[in-house]
Write a protein that holds these residues in place. Sequence first.
Motif, mmCIF file in Angstrom:
data_model
loop_
_atom_site.group_PDB
_atom_site.id
_atom_site.type_symbol
_atom_site.label_atom_id
_atom_site.label_comp_id
_atom_site.label_asym_id
_atom_site.label_seq_id
_atom_site.Cartn_x
_atom_site.Cartn_y
_atom_site.Cartn_z
ATOM 1 N N LEU A 20 9.423 -1.353 -9.728
ATOM 2 C CA LEU A 20 8.843 -2.482 -10.459
ATOM 3 C C LEU A 20 9.941 -3.125 -11.297
ATOM 4 O O LEU A 20 10.712 -2.427 -11.945
ATOM 5 C CB LEU A 20 7.719 -1.990 -11.374
ATOM 6 N N GLU A 21 10.011 -4.454 -11.259
ATOM 7 C CA GLU A 21 10.971 -5.170 -12.100
ATOM 8 C C GLU A 21 10.208 -6.141 -12.978
ATOM 9 O O GLU A 21 9.265 -6.790 -12.526
ATOM 10 C CB GLU A 21 12.011 -5.896 -11.244
ATOM 11 N N PHE A 22 10.614 -6.238 -14.232
ATOM 12 C CA PHE A 22 9.896 -7.016 -15.236
ATOM 13 C C PHE A 22 10.733 -8.194 -15.726
ATOM 14 O O PHE A 22 11.960 -8.135 -15.719
ATOM 15 C CB PHE A 22 9.543 -6.123 -16.440
ATOM 16 N N GLU A 23 10.040 -9.228 -16.172
ATOM 17 C CA GLU A 23 10.722 -10.359 -16.826
ATOM 18 C C GLU A 23 11.307 -9.912 -18.159
ATOM 19 O O GLU A 23 12.402 -10.301 -18.517
ATOM 20 C CB GLU A 23 9.726 -11.512 -17.067
ATOM 21 N N ALA A 24 10.552 -9.103 -18.893
ATOM 22 C CA ALA A 24 10.967 -8.631 -20.214
ATOM 23 C C ALA A 24 11.727 -7.310 -20.093
ATOM 24 O O ALA A 24 11.632 -6.615 -19.081
ATOM 25 C CB ALA A 24 9.738 -8.435 -21.094
ATOM 26 N N SER A 25 12.443 -6.969 -21.148
ATOM 27 C CA SER A 25 13.189 -5.715 -21.183
ATOM 28 C C SER A 25 12.239 -4.516 -21.213
ATOM 29 O O SER A 25 11.175 -4.565 -21.827
ATOM 30 C CB SER A 25 14.072 -5.676 -22.427
ATOM 31 N N SER A 26 12.666 -3.452 -20.536
ATOM 32 C CA SER A 26 11.953 -2.174 -20.606
ATOM 33 C C SER A 26 12.952 -1.091 -21.031
ATOM 34 O O SER A 26 12.844 0.067 -20.640
ATOM 35 C CB SER A 26 11.319 -1.837 -19.255
ATOM 36 N N ALA A 27 13.932 -1.490 -21.841
ATOM 37 C CA ALA A 27 15.060 -0.629 -22.179
ATOM 38 C C ALA A 27 14.737 0.499 -23.147
ATOM 39 O O ALA A 27 15.506 1.436 -23.262
ATOM 40 C CB ALA A 27 16.205 -1.472 -22.744
ATOM 41 N N THR A 28 13.614 0.416 -23.848
ATOM 42 C CA THR A 28 13.210 1.493 -24.751
ATOM 43 C C THR A 28 11.836 1.994 -24.323
ATOM 44 O O THR A 28 11.143 1.339 -23.527
ATOM 45 C CB THR A 28 13.115 1.008 -26.213
ATOM 46 N N VAL A 29 11.446 3.130 -24.849
ATOM 47 C CA VAL A 29 10.129 3.683 -24.523
ATOM 48 C C VAL A 29 9.037 2.669 -24.865
ATOM 49 O O VAL A 29 8.157 2.395 -24.043
ATOM 50 C CB VAL A 29 9.896 5.025 -25.261
ATOM 51 N N ASP A 30 9.092 2.093 -26.064
ATOM 52 C CA ASP A 30 8.047 1.152 -26.468
ATOM 53 C C ASP A 30 8.033 -0.113 -25.617
ATOM 54 O O ASP A 30 6.965 -0.596 -25.225
ATOM 55 C CB ASP A 30 8.189 0.795 -27.955
ATOM 56 N N LEU A 31 9.208 -0.658 -25.312
ATOM 57 C CA LEU A 31 9.271 -1.859 -24.472
ATOM 58 C C LEU A 31 8.769 -1.569 -23.055
ATOM 59 O O LEU A 31 8.057 -2.383 -22.455
ATOM 60 C CB LEU A 31 10.687 -2.422 -24.419
ATOM 61 N N ALA A 32 9.140 -0.411 -22.509
ATOM 62 C CA ALA A 32 8.679 -0.040 -21.175
ATOM 63 C C ALA A 32 7.163 0.133 -21.158
ATOM 64 O O ALA A 32 6.487 -0.327 -20.231
ATOM 65 C CB ALA A 32 9.370 1.240 -20.711
ATOM 66 N N ALA A 33 6.628 0.780 -22.184
ATOM 67 C CA ALA A 33 5.169 0.973 -22.268
ATOM 68 C C ALA A 33 4.454 -0.374 -22.342
ATOM 69 O O ALA A 33 3.426 -0.566 -21.683
ATOM 70 C CB ALA A 33 4.820 1.839 -23.476
ATOM 71 N N GLN A 34 5.013 -1.309 -23.100
ATOM 72 C CA GLN A 34 4.435 -2.659 -23.181
ATOM 73 C C GLN A 34 4.474 -3.351 -21.831
ATOM 74 O O GLN A 34 3.496 -3.934 -21.390
ATOM 75 C CB GLN A 34 5.209 -3.515 -24.197
ATOM 76 N N ALA A 35 5.621 -3.308 -21.179
ATOM 77 C CA ALA A 35 5.787 -3.980 -19.880
ATOM 78 C C ALA A 35 4.820 -3.414 -18.838
ATOM 79 O O ALA A 35 4.318 -4.153 -17.991
ATOM 80 C CB ALA A 35 7.227 -3.850 -19.391
ATOM 81 N N LEU A 36 4.564 -2.117 -18.912
ATOM 82 C CA LEU A 36 3.705 -1.445 -17.929
ATOM 83 C C LEU A 36 2.237 -1.384 -18.343
ATOM 84 O O LEU A 36 1.381 -1.082 -17.512
ATOM 85 C CB LEU A 36 4.216 -0.026 -17.696
ATOM 86 N N GLY A 37 1.965 -1.603 -19.617
ATOM 87 C CA GLY A 37 0.593 -1.500 -20.104
ATOM 88 C C GLY A 37 0.085 -0.062 -20.133
ATOM 89 O O GLY A 37 -1.079 0.203 -19.832
#
Length: 158
Positions: A20-37
């Motif tokens: 899966l590739e996202f428009e937004a960063s998933s570089a941290t645990v919190d950002l990845a969790a946000q990107a993935l829901g």
Amino acid sequence: MAIEKVRAHLKKWGRSEDILEFEASSATVDLAAQALGVEPARIAKTISFRFQAGALLVVAAGDAKIDSAKFKREFGFKAKMLTPDEVPAYIGHAIGGVCPFGLNEDTPVFLDVSLQRFKTVFPACGSSNSAIELTCDELNEYSLNKKWVDVCKGWEEE
């Protein structure tokens, strides 16, 4: 590019197209969790440590923290993380995309038991905006895990 190394690695199991590739960063645990829901604990974070002349990786749940005493008991030396400048040279991926796939040769991977409470987890895939959903059995196989370890704290039910 590191994500291409990961794609080539996962192709052996027919999973290269599942990244899966996202428009937004998933570089941290919190950002990845946000990107993935998903809840942050389901992010399989990969932590890099200095080991002999190279490095070793521990993959743990997003809500887990390394327990220095457990780490030393398991590995026989004090946990010392690689610096951000050392990570690409030793691992083959930059900070934010470090994962247990498509690594530089001879980088051992260990999975922490904190992951085993989830049906699926989400490790990064070599870039700061990628992930893949895997079962723990798949993560164990695809990461070429040396063994399951118990080197984290802070995630157990009190």
